[in-house]
Every structure is written in structure tokens, then in C-alpha cells.
Design an enzyme around this catalytic site. Structure first.
Site, PDB file in Angstrom:
ATOM      1  N   HIS A  62       0.901  -1.025   0.049  1.00  0.00           N
ATOM      2  CA  HIS A  62       0.122  -0.046  -0.091  1.00  0.00           C
ATOM      3  C   HIS A  62       1.033   1.255   0.008  1.00  0.00           C
ATOM      4  CE1 HIS A  62       1.107  -0.532   4.200  1.00  0.00           C
ATOM      5  NE2 HIS A  62       0.388   0.348   4.705  1.00  0.00           N
ATOM      6  N   HIS A  64       1.485   3.909   2.067  1.00  0.00           N
ATOM      7  CA  HIS A  64       1.797   4.608   3.061  1.00  0.00           C
ATOM      8  C   HIS A  64       3.363   4.885   3.004  1.00  0.00           C
ATOM      9  CE1 HIS A  64      -1.775   4.338   5.930  1.00  0.00           C
ATOM     10  NE2 HIS A  64      -2.102   5.404   5.073  1.00  0.00           N
ATOM     11  N   ASP A  66       5.776   4.676   5.137  1.00  0.00           N
ATOM     12  CA  ASP A  66       6.654   3.797   5.699  1.00  0.00           C
ATOM     13  C   ASP A  66       6.746   2.485   5.113  1.00  0.00           C
ATOM     14  OD1 ASP A  66       3.967   3.394   6.597  1.00  0.00           O
ATOM     15  OD2 ASP A  66       4.727   2.056   8.324  1.00  0.00           O
ATOM     16  N   HIS A  67       6.012   2.131   3.980  1.00  0.00           N
ATOM     17  CA  HIS A  67       6.168   1.110   3.059  1.00  0.00           C
ATOM     18  C   HIS A  67       6.539   1.464   1.623  1.00  0.00           C
ATOM     19  CE1 HIS A  67       3.809  -1.523   5.732  1.00  0.00           C
ATOM     20  NE2 HIS A  67       3.464  -0.431   6.307  1.00  0.00           N
ATOM     21  N   HIS A 181      -7.684  -1.286   5.350  1.00  0.00           N
ATOM     22  CA  HIS A 181      -6.972  -0.514   5.975  1.00  0.00           C
ATOM     23  C   HIS A 181      -7.348   1.036   5.869  1.00  0.00           C
ATOM     24  CE1 HIS A 181      -3.060   0.594   7.853  1.00  0.00           C
ATOM     25  NE2 HIS A 181      -2.658   1.379   6.908  1.00  0.00           N
ATOM     26  N   HIS A 312       5.692  -5.591  11.876  1.00  0.00           N
ATOM     27  CA  HIS A 312       5.356  -4.317  11.799  1.00  0.00           C
ATOM     28  C   HIS A 312       4.543  -3.891  13.137  1.00  0.00           C
ATOM     29  CE1 HIS A 312       2.394  -1.102  10.513  1.00  0.00           C
ATOM     30  NE2 HIS A 312       3.331  -1.023   9.432  1.00  0.00           N
TER      31      HIS A 312
END
Lengths: 369, 369
Positions: A62, A64, A66-67, A181, A312
């Protein structure tokens, strides 16, 4: 044939010195596939025995940060290590709609000329993957394409199977499924085909078959006719086939959307599931679209997976070896997941941990009566 | 009044475990200003005694990824640590045209809602700052603006001064000047105003002035009239003023464009200059728009700076304490710069090194004859 996963980042929200931002590497047959690429993933590669230059496919669960925020830098650094005349195959990148434009713009503004080709295949999410107010359609991007970029596919949900088909080859199938999410998120399932059984030397002898090309044909599933007119089919001389392995890597989620995920993850050898907060904070976890150990374990149990790996973790949960007086550590989370599981193995991920997925035992053929 | 710089990243091209990507922090009066923000800068902050949450201003020298890719993630992480109702002043960000759009898009695609306001002021480069084929005009961006974003200024070159005025207050002036690199790059000069001298207690006594509000007026530069009709001017009771300090932080470059940089950096207390490759590779350094120790030292000498700090070393040059047999280390580079310098101090930067810039001695007023 070895297969393993290595965790390069096991923290949520942002990278820290004790837990990098999300990144998991699956290695198989000399290939290196990266799942998510938070900021600092390239440095985590350097600290590990793995080589970022070996990456052939990248999957982004996805969008976001932090990914995702480590991806442009990782591509640039791999490029610096690549001989421009190496005629490298394109790196294939899979992720939600919007990913192609983000990569293109990041490379464009920094005037980065990659030394290798790449292709971005985009998965089209549906609005039921997140709260209505958070859904944003990024499909109205421009037609910008990088000088080293190959046009990728737009991959839609198969509404019957409730999955996305990413890769389908003789050896391996990779599918994605929908997660719920704060923004649309995906899980990925990598499934090997069954490995053919070994040639049984005793049976070959009985048929009078000498080592040679005919053995290769039998191994590849072809029947042969001997000089005496007898037909030998592969099942006459091959041992039992070895079932393929299945690894499931889920993005951030507070649950799945539909039953596609459950069906795809059924009896997986390894399920990697997020557990951002512990069970005492279930309401907060759900509010932010995240899971707790109990939620992850319930899904693992529902799917009858062999091994569940939690990852995570909120940065408040320090790895066990770094815990100081008063810190939250992950011990409670382990207990919470274990309370749900039956016979399933449970592992709590830490940065640089590698988990092997061993070859299975041959599956007994059904006996004809 | 303390003032120091801390190096959070001293490597070029990409971050590595031994040298982070470019990032320098200037601290003064409780404020924390960040110069460049390569990938991993937020993690370097966490490893240092500094707090990213204290950042009030950010300066980006140029738009290469190793100076920029850490910025979206850093903003997001600072946001997570910020109370949304804290009524924080906007973080002011300065950098080349194109920066605003990059930040906006990175936050937009990741659906990141910052908890604080920010403003991006863009410097307009000129085509003579890089090879003609590399110049790209990023001014034709859209009018997208973030929900927490305040409209920034577009700052043009002052062709007479050959500089860009970024900040002008009573205490401090910040200007930028043009550098030559593969893409347009800038140097930043932070200059304090002179600190007023202390009140001389003996002289106050001679005038019969008691401690109180009148002392504050004198200190602030106002004359006062005593009850006996005598006018006392600040220079009658103040000691010699203390000259302000000057710190110059240059982006990647193989030289300056025009004389603006030389004039602005004159007699600086600290000059931070890149030295990507050593003198044996001068041709290659110039080809890629970079400097060697000799080139940096020559500029420092031309400007009569007090202290030169070299940084932005190719990752092949390991810090002295991490050098293994056969590695390139920075010892040769130190010798090469030293050979050019006269009395100037020389320092080779390493990650987490802090350099204090002490207050100067009061400057003697010219004696009236």
C-alpha cells in the site's frame, strides 16, 4: 531448492535504529523479491548478507510512506551498481494505482537516469478496502513514462476469485488479495507448483532404461516407448511429487475484504501478518486499520497455516535484546497470539531475521484400488 | 550564545551504514536548522542527541535524491510527534524550484496529513548552474497546495549582489548563492548581526545610573536623558560590540557561479565544502560536478575562512575508525587540502561529529582622534 524470507524492517509508522521501516525479502532460486520498501531499506540491505542488486521483483502492499519512501533511493543505488550495458531484465514492480506516477516523479525531479529498465504493474483497489472518506482514486495520472520504463499492466480484481493475478508461470503463481486498512492495502501469496518426484533408479532398471535423454523426457512428464514396444509413463518411474510451498505476505490491515484472502492463504507454509499493537489496544488498532496478535492469530488459524510470523510492531515495542527497564517489549504479544493458536508455529520478527521454508515431503499418490 | 553544527550524513550518492546521506544541522538559540535531508536522516537524528522535532527551518541545496529523499519521511515522523493543537509555527523549507511539488506529491500519494503547517520558498536557478543538457525548468508545476501548507515565496537571483535573500531579521541574515553542479545547486550563508556589547558597570556608576529600565533602553541602542539634563548615549556605557558569526554550507559543486559566493563566504568562521573524490581523480570529480580537497581548500583560502570542513565523501572513503586493510580512507584527502591551506583549520567530517562555533571577541571600536 532453498527458499527463505529475511526481515529488513519490522517497525511500523517510521524507521528507527531498532526496527527499520517495512521490508521483507523472499529469496528463491537465486532470485530476490522485495515486499515493501520503507525509508532506509537500502541501508538495511547493506547491513545484511543480502544484495539489493539481486532484486528482480518488488511488491508494494500500500502507499503509506513507511512502506514506500525507500523505493526511489533503492532504485537509484541499485542503478549505480549496475553496468549500463549489462542488458538486465526489467525490474518488475507491483503495487496500487498511483505507484507508477510516484516513482516516475521521484526519478524525474532528481534527474535520476536508471541504468536498467523497470516496469510498474498497478493493482486497482476498490472503495471497500478503506473508510469511505480516505479513498482516493489515483488513476487520473498523466501519461508520463521514464526513459528506462516499460509500460506495465493495470490489474483488476477478479470478482469471482476475489484476487488479482500478478504472475503465472510453470513454476510459480503470485496472486494478491484485498485488505482493509486506512487506505487500500493488499496481501501477496507466492505459491510454487508441485516439484516433480525424483526418478526411481530401481524402477528404471526394471524397465531396462539406461541414463540418457529419455530420463529427461520422463522427468519432464513425457511418456516414452521402449524398443520392445512397452510404453513407460512418468508415473511408472517417478517417485511421489513434492508439493510446492506457499508464502503469504500481508500489508497493513485490520482484516481482509471478502473471502479471497482466506482461500488463497489456506494451508500456507508461512503467513507474515502485521501486529502493530497488542491486544489491550484492540480498539485503537482497528481505528487505525491495524491488527493485534489475537487478530493475526485468528486469521492464521482460520487458514490452517503452518507458521505465523508477526511483524510491523509499533516502535514502542522494542526487540527483546534491546529492552530496557520500563520499555514495552514483544513478550506479551507472543503470549496473546499463542493463546489463540493450536499447533501452528509462531515467530515474532526482528530486523535481519531469516526464516527458511524447507522443501515439503513428497505427497503420497492416491492408491488405485 | 551557543552555536554548533552536527553532521548527520557525510557520504555522497547514497546512504551507507558508515556514512549517511547528506544532512547537516545548525543549532543556535534553541533553534535547529537542517541543511539537506538524504534518505535515513530521521534515523540519524534518532541515533544522535539531536531532536528532529526541534527543526524550524530546512534548506535543500539541490534536488538530487541523496540530498532530498529523506524529507517526506522526516516531515511525516515529526508530525507523528507533534500535538495537532500545539499551534506550531510553520516549518520553513527553502530549496530549488520543483521542491514544493515534490513534497506535495509525496505527502498526497501517501495520504499524509501533517500535524503542523509548512511553507516552501523556492529559489529560481539559472541555466549557467549546470551543463546545458541537464538543465530542466520545473516551474511549470500545478497549483497544488497541501492542506497544512502556506503559500511560499519564489525567490529570484539579485543579479547585482549575485545572491538570493532568504531571511533578513535583526539578529540574522541568510542568503544563498549559485553553485555549478550536474543540476543547479546552491550554497547557504548564515550570518549573525553583531551582538551589542555588555553594559560597563563602572561607566554606569560614573553617570549615576541605577539598574532598571533605562539600562535596557541603553542596551537596545536608545539614548537617555538623566535628571541632571545630561544625555547618555549607548556608546558611552556599552562595551565593544561582539561581531556576529558566519557559517557557510555549500551543496554539491565543482565551483561557484559568479563572485557572489566568494563575497558572501569572505572571512567565514566555518565553511562546509564537499570533497567527493580525492585529488588524483580531479577530472572525474569535475565531470560529475564535484570537488576534490584541493578545490575546496582553494576556495576556503580565497575566502580567508577560519575553518574548513570537508564532507560528502564518496562511499569508498571509509571513516578512519572503520578502515580495513585495502580500504580507501580519508587520510590522503586531509593531506591534499592541508597542502593548499595556510593558517586555516581543517576538519574532515564524520557522521555525528559536532563542531562548535564560539562567540567572537569584542571588536575594538575605532579610536576617535
Amino acid at each position: 531448492m532453498s527458499m527463505d524470507v529475511t526481515f529488513l524492517g519490522t517497525g511500523s509508522a517510521y524507521p528507527s535504529p531498532s526496527r527499520g521501516a517495512s521490508a521483507v525479502v523472499l529469496r528463491r532460486e537465486g532470485e530476490c523479491w522485495l515486499f515493501d520498501c520503507g525509508e532506509g531499506t537500502q541501508t538495511q540491505f547493506m547491513k545484511s548478507p543480502l544484495k539489493a542488486g539481486r532484486i528482480t521483483k518488488i511488491f508494494i502492499s500500500h502507499l503509506h510512506g513507511d512502506h514506500l519512501f525507500g523505493l526511489p533511493g533503492l532504485l537509484c543505488t541499485v542503478s549505480l551498481q549496475t553496468c549500463p550495458t549489462a542488458n538486465k531484465q526489467p525490474i518488475e514492480i507491483y503495487g496500487p494505482v498511483g505507484l507508477q506516477d510516484f516513482i516516475w516523479r521521484s526519478l524525474e525531479i532528481t534527474r535520476s537516469q536508471l541504468a536498467f529498465p523497470y516496469v510498474v504493474h498497478e493493482l486497482v483497489p476498490t472503495p471497500n478496502q478503506c473508510p469511505a472518506e480516505e479513498f482516493k482514486d489515483f488513476s487520473a495520472k498523466g501519461d508520463n513514462i521514464g526513459s528506462k520504463e516499460v509500460q506495465g499492466r493495470t490489474i483488476h480484481l477478479d470478482p469471482v476469485e476475489e484476487s488479482y493475478i500478478l504472475i503465472e508461470s510453470e513454476q510459480i503463481i503470485v496472486k494478491a488479495f484485498q485488505l482493509f486498512h486506512r487506505i487500500p492495502s493488499f496481501g501477496f501469496v507466492v505459491e510454487e507448483s508441485a516439484h516433480p518426484g525424483k526418478l526411481n533408479v530401481q524402477r528404471l532398471k526394471e524397465f531396462g532404461i539406461q541414463p540418457g535423454p529419455v530420463c529427461g523426457k520422463l522427468k519432464n512428464g513425457e511418456s516414452i516407448v521402449l524398443e520392445n514396444g512397452v510404453t513407460v509413463s512418468p508415473s511408472d518411474v517417478l517417485e511421489d511429487p513434492v508439493p510446492g510451498r506457499k508464502v503469504c505476505i500481508l500489508g497493513d490491515c485490520s482484516g481482509t475484504v471478502g473471502d479471497g484472502g482466506m482461500r488463497l492463504c489456506l494451508e500456507a507454509d508461512l503467513l507474515i501478518h502485521e501486529a502493530t499493537l497488542d491486544d489491550t489496544q484492540t480498539e485503537k488498532a482497528k481505528e487505525y486499520g491495524h491488527s493485534t496478535p489475537k487478530m493475526a492469530a485468528e486469521f492464521a488459524k482460520l487458514c490452517s497455516v503452518k507458521k505465523l510470523v508477526l511483524t510491523h510492531f509499533s516502535q514502542r515495542y522494542k526487540p527483546s535484546n534491546l529492552t530496557e527497564e520500563g520499555d514495552d517489549d514483544v513478550t506479551d504479544m507472543k503470549r496473546q497470539a499463542q493463546a489463540v493458536l493450536d499447533w501452528q508455529e509462531l515467530v515474532l520478527a526482528e530486523d535481519f531475521m531469516t526464516i527458511e521454508i524447507p522443501m515439503k515431503k513428497p505427497k503420497k499418490k492416491s492408491v488405485k484400488i
